[in-house]
Design an enzyme around this catalytic site. Structure first.
Site, PDB file in Angstrom:
ATOM      1  N   ASP A   1      47.017  19.771  -1.217  1.00 28.92           N
ATOM      2  CA  ASP A   1      47.641  20.653  -2.194  1.00 28.92           C
ATOM      3  C   ASP A   1      46.879  20.723  -3.520  1.00 28.92           C
ATOM      4  O   ASP A   1      46.113  19.821  -3.879  1.00 28.92           O
ATOM      5  CB  ASP A   1      49.080  20.204  -2.455  1.00 28.92           C
ATOM      6  CG  ASP A   1      49.954  20.340  -1.225  1.00 28.92           C
ATOM      7  OD1 ASP A   1      49.704  21.263  -0.435  1.00 28.92           O
ATOM      8  OD2 ASP A   1      50.871  19.521  -1.060  1.00 28.92           O
ATOM      9  N   TYR A   2      47.137  21.792  -4.255  1.00 30.56           N
ATOM     10  CA  TYR A   2      46.506  22.050  -5.556  1.00 30.56           C
ATOM     11  C   TYR A   2      46.688  20.873  -6.505  1.00 30.56           C
ATOM     12  O   TYR A   2      45.768  20.513  -7.245  1.00 30.56           O
ATOM     13  CB  TYR A   2      47.142  23.318  -6.132  1.00 30.56           C
ATOM     14  CG  TYR A   2      46.638  23.741  -7.495  1.00 30.56           C
ATOM     15  CD1 TYR A   2      45.353  24.258  -7.637  1.00 30.56           C
ATOM     16  CD2 TYR A   2      47.461  23.662  -8.617  1.00 30.56           C
ATOM     17  CE1 TYR A   2      44.892  24.681  -8.880  1.00 30.56           C
ATOM     18  CE2 TYR A   2      47.008  24.084  -9.858  1.00 30.56           C
ATOM     19  CZ  TYR A   2      45.718  24.590  -9.988  1.00 30.56           C
ATOM     20  OH  TYR A   2      45.265  24.997 -11.222  1.00 30.56           O
TER      21      TYR A   2
END
Length: 314
Positions: free
Chosen positions: A41-42
């Site tokens: 994830d970011y």
């Protein structure tokens, strides 16, 4: 083929393009035609694998092959033994019930951990703890949902290990090619085994044995199928021949050609009414075949006094 290990920093998208202008892997790795294996994830950090080996990409992401992924997780609070046991047994999250995980409490922050670009926001009155958690699934934001489900939200998440691959001293934003030995070990981790092909997976679509020349063979097979399909179709067919007989083709009725003496609509094929004498008045040509006026005498009367006029259709 290329196999690249990269340490993804915080707030970098695990892809090579972004319409919103956020940082992506393109700014870190300038190697064409390689793609991420799975996602990170970011707001997560750590180990990512990039490759152009599509077969390997699929197998690492496929839960059947149970490729372990190990994370360092900083959570809010101090998890109880009961909470840890729940994670080990599996917990219910929005995506389903998770498989059992390996979970251990770490006495302190991992030594090789780097400082994050943005410090973690936490409440001073609430302590934090570090867990080492290993799973073999890949549900959306799974680790964060798991710790939240047992009451200890995740503050920071780092992927530290994929199968036997580790970051070692690779700094955030840096990358390197895997060694031949590492590539071989990774392929062995996703090889077909009795565990992967057992009864629990009997309904799953079978996969081929791992083949490093998979892409080339797949392209050759597609070309061969296209060639066979072209050869099978053959030359295009020409227009259909018109049926020989009087007139220019089919009209409203049946065609007039056929065995001599065959009757149509109460008349013989020669045009004379049934029961008429041979040599009667020739039928009037109408230019149509098998229509209502076909074979009717030009006078409108039967060819013989003894012959009855044909019955008109209703």
């Amino acid at each position: 083929m290329r196999y690249i290990l990269v340490n993804k920093p915080f707030e970098v998208l695990p892809q090579f393009t972004d319409e919103k202008g956020r940082a992506t892997l393109k700014e870190l790795v300038q190697v064409p035609n390689v793609y991420p294996v799975g996602r990170l994830d970011y707001d997560s950090e750590g180990l990512m694998l990039l490759t152009d080996d599509k077969q390997l990409q699929f197998r690492i992401a496929e839960p059947r092959y149970k490729v372990p992924k190990t994370y360092w997780v900083q959570v809010e609070g101090i998890p109880t033994e009961e909470a840890l046991e729940q994670l080990r047994r599996g917990v219910q999250i929005s995506d389903g019930f998770t498989a059992p995980a390996k979970v251990e409490m770490l006495p302190e922050q991992p030594e090789q951990l780097w400082e994050r670009s943005k410090p973690v926001r936490f409440r001073a009155a609430i302590p934090t703890s570090w867990l080492e958690l290993t799973i073999a699934e890949g549900m959306n934001r799974q680790v964060r949902k798991m710790t939240a489900a047992v009451g200890f939200p995740t503050l920071r998440l780092i992927r530290a290990k994929l199968a036997d691959l580790t970051l070692e001293k690779l700094a955030p934003g840096k990358w390197r090619d895997l060694t031949p030995a590492e590539v071989q070990e990774l392929k062995m981790a996703v090889a077909d085994t009795p565990e992967n092909e057992g009864p629990a997976n009997a309904r799953r679509k079978p996969t081929q044995k791992y083949d490093p020349n998979f892409e080339e063979k797949l392209a050759a097979e597609k070309a061969a199928r296209a060639r066979r399909a072209f050869e099978k179709s053959g030359p295009s067919r020409g227009p259909k021949r018109q049926t020989s007989g009087t007139g220019t083709g089919r009209s409203g009725g049946r065609q007039a050609d056929g065995p001599a003496g065959a009757t149509r609509g109460g008349r013989s094929a020669s045009g004379a009414p049934r029961g008429g004498k041979p040599g009667g008045i020739a039928p009037r040509s109408t230019g149509k075949t098998g229509g209502p006026g076909a074979g009717r005498p030009s006078s409108g009367r039967p060819a013989s006094p003894s012959a009855k006029p044909p019955r008109r259709g209703k």
